[in-house]
Design a protein around this motif. Structure first.
Motif, short mmCIF file in Angstrom:
data_model
loop_
_atom_site.label_atom_id
_atom_site.label_comp_id
_atom_site.label_asym_id
_atom_site.label_seq_id
_atom_site.Cartn_x
_atom_site.Cartn_y
_atom_site.Cartn_z
N THR A 303 0.81 -1.21 0.00
CA THR A 303 0.00 0.00 0.00
C THR A 303 0.84 1.26 0.00
O THR A 303 0.47 2.27 -0.61
CB THR A 303 -0.93 0.00 1.23
N GLU A 304 2.00 1.22 0.66
CA GLU A 304 2.79 2.43 0.86
C GLU A 304 4.23 2.21 0.40
O GLU A 304 5.18 2.42 1.14
CB GLU A 304 2.77 2.82 2.33
N LEU A 383 -4.61 -10.89 -8.44
CA LEU A 383 -4.11 -9.60 -7.99
C LEU A 383 -4.25 -9.49 -6.47
O LEU A 383 -5.30 -9.82 -5.91
CB LEU A 383 -4.89 -8.48 -8.68
N SER A 384 -3.20 -8.99 -5.81
CA SER A 384 -3.25 -8.85 -4.35
C SER A 384 -2.49 -7.60 -3.93
O SER A 384 -1.67 -7.05 -4.68
CB SER A 384 -2.69 -10.09 -3.66
N ARG A 385 -2.76 -7.17 -2.69
CA ARG A 385 -2.10 -6.00 -2.12
C ARG A 385 -1.80 -6.28 -0.66
O ARG A 385 -2.63 -6.85 0.06
CB ARG A 385 -3.00 -4.76 -2.25
N PHE A 386 -0.62 -5.88 -0.21
CA PHE A 386 -0.20 -6.08 1.18
C PHE A 386 -0.48 -4.80 1.95
O PHE A 386 0.08 -3.74 1.64
CB PHE A 386 1.30 -6.43 1.22
N ALA A 400 2.93 -0.33 5.54
CA ALA A 400 2.96 -1.41 4.55
C ALA A 400 3.81 -0.94 3.38
O ALA A 400 3.32 -0.63 2.29
CB ALA A 400 1.55 -1.76 4.10
N TRP A 401 5.12 -0.88 3.63
CA TRP A 401 6.00 -0.28 2.63
C TRP A 401 6.71 -1.36 1.82
O TRP A 401 6.56 -2.56 2.04
CB TRP A 401 6.98 0.68 3.29
#
Length: 494
Positions: A303-304, A383-386, A400-401
């Motif tokens: 996310t970041e 597709l995924s995001r941490f 969440a870098w």
């Protein structure tokens, strides 16, 4: 264990065989310098493979990992974590490390393959040439030598992994950052066709360089090293001299606010669009095997992303509106995009807007664009995001870098140095998240199913979000639509 180059001996602990530092190609120095990888010499004697091999030339010293020392040449090695019972072939996961194509190695503690091997995979990690040795353009020699090394390591897997209980017909490549970018290149290159069957890519950087950029950079590095920018001149420069020269060129860009995009992100090296190994930008090139069709693809970003670069001081902070506008201009981004991000983040400090915009430009958007292109080409794409974040006692949030997802996915939360990436010691929720990510990777490598639905509508993607205490499914981020039809300008040097 027997390999085509000769027998190797590793160690056995609790049902796992760990074999480290296996040569998959000859040392890329001397007569082999700047050339495509050459076969590792055959031998009759058993090679002791109980320690990681030397790392590729670099100046970085990473926690818990060996440093490169001048004179160490046998850098093209790989490592295997396998079950002692080889009666049932296991799916293979082949990990390619990140590090801006400039630093890092397979010996980093957070890249240990034990957890994934215990989950049911045969795990392979490898070293490859970095920096100028791997990606600098040398007249008369092949470009993208680091990628050619990775292909040679995958060919070693094809020819040898069955002896370790791995299934050469079920290989998944996985990598993050430069490792993910490398995989995007391998997916688009005919040279790697048939060497793997699925791919996991995290945080793909938009760092694929045109030949003229690489040529001009070669001239600058050669000048800094005090040699001519010719094959003879560069061959006379030692690996240490080219590492030092590259560091000095990067520092010069970091110190010069008029130096364009490299002022913000001093990554000098990356895959070159050479027209041979890489004919097109791999982010927009679907990975299609002529015989089997598209490979299965699992992508993830954090996310970041860019907050890590701010935290380690690898880029100058942008804290004014004028600086933000200048950043957008240097990256070739439309002015309207900056205004749109300001609107999405009302009241946020300029630094926060900059980091969100830069992280999306460099990592998030290329990653999602790769997923969308793959899905449009008919490939099964997940597709995924941490997004695992939490407060800290000192008031500074755990973000969440970039790279925070890696130890969760590899099951290495307790490894040396990982607490920096994860914001402190892992708690029960973190370990539960790690188990879910390890299980997803294992299932995807075995069957092509990570546990959630594939991408069906690239225009409105559903995203699996990794988080604590529970995962969730979300639609595209509000910023997703802002990037439609927008690409960063091709890199150039002042």
């Amino acid at each position: 264990m027997a390999t085509e180059q000769g027998p190797v001996r590793g160690t056995v602990t609790d049902g796992l065989r760990v074999t480290l530092g296996i040569p998959y190609a000859a040392p890329p120095f001397g007569a082999g310098r700047f050339r495509a990888p050459m076969p590792a010499p055959a031998r009759d004697a058993v090679r002791d493979c109980t320690r990681f091999g030397p790392v590729a030339p670099q100046s970085a010293q990473l926690p818990g990992a060996p440093a490169w020392r001048a004179g160490q040449e046998d850098v093209l090695t790989l490592n295997v974590w396998s079950a002692t019972d080889t009666s049932q072939p296991r799916p293979v996961l082949f990990w390619i490390h990140g590090g801006a194509y400039t630093f890092g190695s397979s010996a980093q503690p957070d890249y240990d393959g034990t957890a994934l091997a215990r989950a049911g995979l045969t795990v392979v990690t490898c070293n490859y040439r970095l920096g100028f040795e791997g990606f600098g353009r040398v007249p008369g020699f092949p470009d993208n030598r680091g990628l050619l090394d990775q292909i040679a390591a995958l060919e070693w897997v094809r020819d040898n992994i069955a002896a370790f209980g791995g299934d050469p017909g079920n290989v998944t490549v996985a990598g993050q950052s430069a490792g993910g970018g490398s995989i995007a290149c391998l997916m688009s290159s005919a040279r790697a066709e048939g060497l793997f069957h699925r791919a996991i890519v995290h945080s793909v950087p938009d760092a694929f360089f045109p030949p003229e950029f690489a040529e001009r950079l070669t001239r600058q590095v050669a000048e800094a090293a005090g040699v001519a920018p010719t094959a003879d001149g560069l061959l006379r420069a030692t690996p240490a001299a080219l590492v030092d020269a590259s560091d000095r060129v990067a520092a010069r860009y970091a110190d010069d606010p008029d130096s364009g995009f490299l002022h913000y992100d001093t990554v000098l090296y990356g895959p070159v669009l050479d027209g041979e190994l890489l004919k097109r930008d791999p982010v927009d090139t679907p990975a299609v095997d002529a015989a089997a069709g598209p490979v299965d693809l699992l992508v993830c970003h954090t996310t970041e992303e860019y907050w890590l670069m701010h935290r380690v001081g690898s880029m100058p902070p942008v804290t004014t509106d004028d600086g933000l506008d200048r950043f957008a201009a240097d990256y070739g981004l439309p002015q309207g995009l900056v205004a749109a991000y300001r609107a999405l983040m009302p009241g946020a400090p300029v630094l926060d807007v900059f980091l969100a915009l830069a992280g999306d430009a460099v990592f998030t958007v290329p990653t999602v664009r790769l997923a969308e292109a793959h899905a449009r080409a008919g490939g099964r794409t997940f597709l995924s995001r941490f997004d695992r974040r939490r407060p800290r006692p000192d008031g500074e949030p755990v973000r969440a870098w970039h790279a925070a997802d890696v130890p969760f996915a590899l099951g290495t939360l307790d490894a040396t140095g990982v607490d920096f990436l994860t914001g402190g010691p892992a708690d029960a929720g973190d370990h539960a998240l790690s188990r879910r990510m390890v299980d997803a990777w294992t299932a995807f490598a075995a069957t092509g199913e990570p546990g959630w639905a594939p991408l069906t509508d690239p225009a409105a993607p559903a995203v699996h979000v990794w988080d604590v205490p529970d995962d969730r499914t979300e639609g595209a981020s509000p910023a997703h639509a802002l990037w439609h039809g927008t690409r960063m300008a091709p890199p150039s040097l002042p």
